[in-house]
Design an enzyme around this catalytic site. Sequence first.
Site, short mmCIF file in Angstrom:
data_model
loop_
_atom_site.label_atom_id
_atom_site.label_comp_id
_atom_site.label_asym_id
_atom_site.label_seq_id
_atom_site.Cartn_x
_atom_site.Cartn_y
_atom_site.Cartn_z
N ARG A 21 0.83 -1.21 0.00
CA ARG A 21 0.00 0.00 0.00
C ARG A 21 0.86 1.25 0.00
NH1 ARG A 21 -3.48 -0.43 5.03
NH2 ARG A 21 -1.52 -1.33 5.73
N ASN A 39 -5.97 -2.77 1.90
CA ASN A 39 -5.91 -4.22 2.05
C ASN A 39 -7.31 -4.77 2.15
OD1 ASN A 39 -3.12 -4.42 2.06
ND2 ASN A 39 -2.95 -4.42 4.28
#
Length: 93
Positions: A21, A39
């Site tokens: 990320r 996520n």
Amino acid sequence: MSDTKTVRVRVTGRVQGVSFRWWTRREALGLGLTGWVRNEEDGSVRALLHGAQDVVHQMLDRLRHGPPGARVDDVTVEEEGGGEVPAGFEILR
């Protein structure tokens, strides 16, 4: 000037626990894209990417490789129409 494009992306493989990320945010901001990344409970990573069409394609190519330590098995892309896009690039969850 290129047309803008918005896509939703799902990345599978070893993509959690490898700073995917944070890497995605850094790459997207460097390219001038807006959107978000998060996520998912199933172990995948989802993202919304918005920007110039050619730049979105550059980011999709980068997502297919991911950061060091990641193993990308698949990248699924869906065209997104309408809807609001964040002004920056956020990491959700």
